[in-house]
Enzyme design. Structure first.
Site, PDB file in Angstrom:
ATOM      1  CG  HIS A 209      -9.392  90.513 100.868  1.00  0.00           C
ATOM      2  ND1 HIS A 209      -8.917  89.563 101.711  1.00  0.00           N
ATOM      3  CD2 HIS A 209     -10.732  90.508 101.018  1.00  0.00           C
ATOM      4  CE1 HIS A 209      -9.926  88.984 102.349  1.00  0.00           C
ATOM      5  NE2 HIS A 209     -11.035  89.537 101.956  1.00  0.00           N
TER       6      HIS A 209
HETATM    7  N1  UDP Z   1      -8.447  82.145  97.417  1.00  0.00           N
HETATM    8  C1  UDP Z   1      -8.350  81.680  96.126  1.00  0.00           C
HETATM    9  N2  UDP Z   1      -7.483  82.291  95.264  1.00  0.00           N
HETATM   10  C2  UDP Z   1      -6.710  83.344  95.645  1.00  0.00           C
HETATM   11  C3  UDP Z   1      -6.816  83.815  96.976  1.00  0.00           C
HETATM   12  C4  UDP Z   1      -7.699  83.187  97.838  1.00  0.00           C
HETATM   13  O1  UDP Z   1      -9.018  80.720  95.743  1.00  0.00           O
HETATM   14  O2  UDP Z   1      -5.945  83.854  94.814  1.00  0.00           O
HETATM   15  C5  UDP Z   1      -9.431  81.507  98.317  1.00  0.00           C
HETATM   16  C6  UDP Z   1      -8.925  81.125  99.684  1.00  0.00           C
HETATM   17  O3  UDP Z   1      -8.377  79.849  99.671  1.00  0.00           O
HETATM   18  C7  UDP Z   1     -10.172  81.213 100.547  1.00  0.00           C
HETATM   19  C8  UDP Z   1     -10.988  82.241  99.857  1.00  0.00           C
HETATM   20  O4  UDP Z   1     -10.459  82.438  98.568  1.00  0.00           O
HETATM   21  O5  UDP Z   1     -10.907  80.007 100.519  1.00  0.00           O
HETATM   22  C9  UDP Z   1     -10.887  83.484 100.690  1.00  0.00           C
HETATM   23  O6  UDP Z   1     -11.500  84.493 100.101  1.00  0.00           O
HETATM   24  P1  UDP Z   1     -11.282  85.971 100.625  1.00  0.00           P
HETATM   25  O7  UDP Z   1      -9.911  86.092 101.189  1.00  0.00           O
HETATM   26  O8  UDP Z   1     -11.700  86.845  99.514  1.00  0.00           O
HETATM   27  O9  UDP Z   1     -12.374  86.122 101.754  1.00  0.00           O
HETATM   28  P2  UDP Z   1     -12.392  85.821 103.301  1.00  0.00           P
HETATM   29  O10 UDP Z   1     -12.054  84.403 103.521  1.00  0.00           O
HETATM   30  O11 UDP Z   1     -11.435  86.765 103.943  1.00  0.00           O
HETATM   31  O12 UDP Z   1     -13.797  86.121 103.692  1.00  0.00           O
END
Ligand code: UDP
Length: 381
Positions: A209
């Site tokens: 993403h």
């Molecule tokens: N996650 C979730 N469902 C999904 C994809 C990711 O619950 O379909 C969770 C994942 O386990 C993590 C969080 O969302 O804890 C990550 O969010 P994101 O990738 O949007 O943000 P980042 O961690 O890159 O800041």
């Protein structure tokens, strides 16, 4: 612990899915001292609503008109509303987590009114100034009164920027607790995999993403082509797609590259952990997944130019693969030796701490709130 804090006296400001996940254990620890404020940066059922429910979080105060704007507009609209909310009802402390626009807005709102500020997950650095998140985290660390570093490395980054030792606390990362609490039990995981037609240790789980992977047709095409090659080689690829990625796939007409992938919308947190916990390999650009893989003991290819979380790589859980490189080839090698790799990772401790971070952070937050004003007084360890 929350007994020394008045009800609703600690404003926890957040705006996105990873903040809901990482702050959930701290919000539970703070109990009725929590005043939850959601900026609405990601405000819909799939990215927020079900996370509030599943993580058993209190109903938030919701800001308006923030989501969907460019970065400066999100920060400005959140900041103005937070300032008014803090003027009307001044919190004893403000807590923010990570590196989002909500994090920065919460930090600036606290700073403007001289309210003690706690930064959870302080000291992460990618040293990549092309990332807005890097600027957010640096700015927040420099105004925060209590810097909760998850690892020694994070604390070292703060010291290298001459941030005062008395503002820094080594707490561990709350991700360890939230993964342990939210991972479904074995029977539920078996049913979950069956519902997706997956075999334990027999599939790849992918998430993408970040702007660096979704902003251009070339970048997104390259990641999707890598996933397509893995699927063509015979390993099922489950791909819960972030709304930003889905929009980019449509914009760049890349649907053809999804044909061999099992595509779903974003899944709930417990389901995600259950699926990640049995994947032979994870492929992701997510920050949270880089930490979760170390608690779940699963290997991860990080499709990013740089990472602010080198701990998972250093501990042998993850490898960084440069955008545009053929990560399907590395995936093939890792999948070929999956049994050995999984056994090794199962025996490797997470670099993110002992699962007691939220209790430490809550205790330190109470000290900061009681002390009032800005930093200067040393904190008890
Ligand atoms: N996650 C979730 N469902 C999904 C994809 C990711 O619950 O379909 C969770 C994942 O386990 C993590 C969080 O969302 O804890 C990550 O969010 P994101 O990738 O949007 O943000 P980042 O961690 O890159 O800041």
């Amino acid at each position: 612990m929350s007994s020394c804090l008045s009800p609703a006296s600690v404003a926890v400001v957040l705006g996105t899915r990873p903040e809901l996940v990482k702050l959930a254990p701290l919000i539970h620890e703070l109990g009725d001292a929590t005043r939850l404020v959601h900026t609405g940066q990601h405000w819909d059922e799939a990215m927020s609503g079900r996370f509030l429910r599943d993580l058993e979080l209190p109903a938030p105060e919701l800001l308006t008109g923030v989501g969907g704007r460019p970065r400066a507009g999100q920060i400005a609209h959140s900041l103005a509303q937070l300032d008014a909310a803090f003027a009307a009802d001044r919190p004893a402390a403000v807590v923010v987590q990570g590196d989002t626009n909500a994090t920065l807005a919460g930090a600036l709102a606290a700073n403007a009114r001289g309210i003690p500020l706690v930064h959870v997950e302080a000291g992460l650095r990618s040293f990549d100034r092309a990332m807005p998140e890097e600027h957010n985290r640096v700015m927040v660390d420099h105004v925060a009164d209590l810097l909760c570093a998850a690892t020694e490395e994070n604390a070292g980054n703060l010291r290298a920027e001459a941030l005062a030792e008395e503002r820094i606390a080594l707490t561990g990362n709350t991700v360890v607790e939230v993964v342990r609490r939210q991972l479904p039990d074995a029977a539920t995981r078996t049913a979950l995999l069956a519902a997706h037609g997956l075999r334990p240790d027999g599939y790849v789980l992918a998430t993408v993403h970040r702007p660096e992977n979704t902003d251009t047709a070339e970048a997104l095409g390259s990641v999707l082509a890598g996933l397509d090659r893995i699927a063509r080689a015979g390993t099922p690829v489950l791909f819960p797609m972030h709304p930003r990625t889905r929009a980019a796939v449509e914009r760049f007409a890349l649907d053809g590259l999804l044909a061999r992938l099992a595509v779903t919308g974003p899944v709930g947190y417990a389901d995600f952990l259950g699926l990640a916990g049995h994947a032979a390999l994870l492929v992701s650009d997510s920050g949270g997944v880089q930490e979760e893989c170390t608690v779940l003991g699963r290997p991860l290819l990080v499709v990013r130019r740089s990472t602010e979380r080198p701990e998972a790589v250093a501990a042998g859980f993850a490898a960084l693969v440069q955008p545009g490189s053929d990560f399907a080839e590395l995936a093939r090698t890792w999948l070929a030796d999956a049994p050995d790799r999984l056994a090794r990772l199962a025996a490797t401790p997470s670099p993110y701490g002992d699962g007691l971070a939220s209790a430490r952070i809550a205790a330190l937050t109470a000290q900061v709130a009681e002390r009032g004003g800005r930093a200067g007084t040393p904190l008890a360890a």
